[in-house]
Design a protein around this motif. Structure first.
Motif, short mmCIF file in Angstrom:
data_model
loop_
_atom_site.label_atom_id
_atom_site.label_comp_id
_atom_site.label_asym_id
_atom_site.label_seq_id
_atom_site.Cartn_x
_atom_site.Cartn_y
_atom_site.Cartn_z
N ALA A 37 0.82 -1.22 0.00
CA ALA A 37 0.00 0.00 0.00
C ALA A 37 0.86 1.27 0.00
CB ALA A 37 -0.97 -0.01 1.18
N PRO A 38 1.91 1.35 0.84
CA PRO A 38 2.73 2.57 0.75
C PRO A 38 3.44 2.72 -0.59
CG PRO A 38 3.51 1.13 2.54
CD PRO A 38 2.29 0.52 1.97
N LYS A 39 3.83 1.60 -1.20
CA LYS A 39 4.48 1.67 -2.51
C LYS A 39 3.48 2.17 -3.55
CE LYS A 39 7.55 -1.42 -3.57
NZ LYS A 39 8.22 -2.68 -3.95
N ALA A 40 2.23 1.73 -3.46
CA ALA A 40 1.19 2.21 -4.39
C ALA A 40 0.96 3.70 -4.22
CB ALA A 40 -0.11 1.44 -4.17
N ALA A 41 0.96 4.18 -2.97
CA ALA A 41 0.77 5.61 -2.72
C ALA A 41 1.94 6.42 -3.27
CB ALA A 41 0.59 5.87 -1.23
N GLY A 126 -4.64 9.67 8.58
CA GLY A 126 -6.07 9.70 8.26
C GLY A 126 -6.52 8.49 7.45
N GLY A 127 -5.86 7.36 7.65
CA GLY A 127 -6.22 6.12 6.95
C GLY A 127 -5.61 5.97 5.57
N ALA A 128 -4.84 6.97 5.13
CA ALA A 128 -4.22 6.91 3.79
C ALA A 128 -2.72 7.11 3.92
CB ALA A 128 -4.81 7.98 2.88
N TRP A 129 -1.98 6.46 3.02
CA TRP A 129 -0.52 6.62 3.00
C TRP A 129 -0.17 7.93 2.31
CZ3 TRP A 129 2.87 4.01 5.76
CH2 TRP A 129 2.48 2.79 6.29
N LYS A 130 0.70 8.70 2.95
CA LYS A 130 1.13 10.01 2.44
C LYS A 130 2.65 10.06 2.36
CE LYS A 130 -3.06 11.89 2.71
NZ LYS A 130 -3.67 12.93 1.94
#
Length: 136
Positions: A37-41, A126-130
């Motif tokens: 998920a962090p790589k996708a972000a 906030g639930g999302a990778w930044k």
């Protein structure tokens, strides 16, 4: 050494090799899954920059980094050396310290001036990778 001891020794070595190989494969699976998920972000961030969508990329920065770079400053920063392509190398790292999830994702970013390796520091906010820290 007797034939029986040779069989036992080689069997033990075989079991040890299988265990080590299985452990390495398991570690690869765990790291790959936790950094997906962090790589996708990070990929979304770079894709937005490559497409000239600096506001979209800016929205993918964590709050601390947005406070460091206002939207106009960030756009001017990007315009000086915009990325044109990226490639992620394997791996990265993931950490969860007292509920704060962070990751570090390595990429090779292509600019007009050439290619550069960069480590993206990611924060789940906030639930999302930044993207945090130095954007690139």
């Amino acid at each position: 050494m007797s034939k029986t001891w040779k069989i036992i020794l080689f069997s033990a070595i075989g079991v040890l090799v299988l265990c080590c190989g299985g452990g390495a494969a398991g570690l690869f699976f765990i790291v790959d899954k936790s950094t997906k998920a962090p790589k996708a972000a990070a990929g979304d961030f770079l894709t937005a920059l490559e497409g000239g969508k600096t506001q979209t990329a800016y929205d993918l920065l964590c709050g601390d980094t947005q406070a460091q770079y206002g939207p106009e400053t960030f756009e001017a920063y990007v315009q000086r050396n915009p990325p044109s392509a990226h490639d992620f190398s394997w791996g990265g790292s993931y950490s969860n310290q007292n509920g704060t999830e962070t990751a570090s994702i390595s990429a090779e970013v292509t600019f007009k001036s050439g290619k550069a390796k960069h480590s993206f520091e990611m924060l789940k906010e906030g639930g999302a990778w930044k993207v945090c820290g130095d954007p690139y």
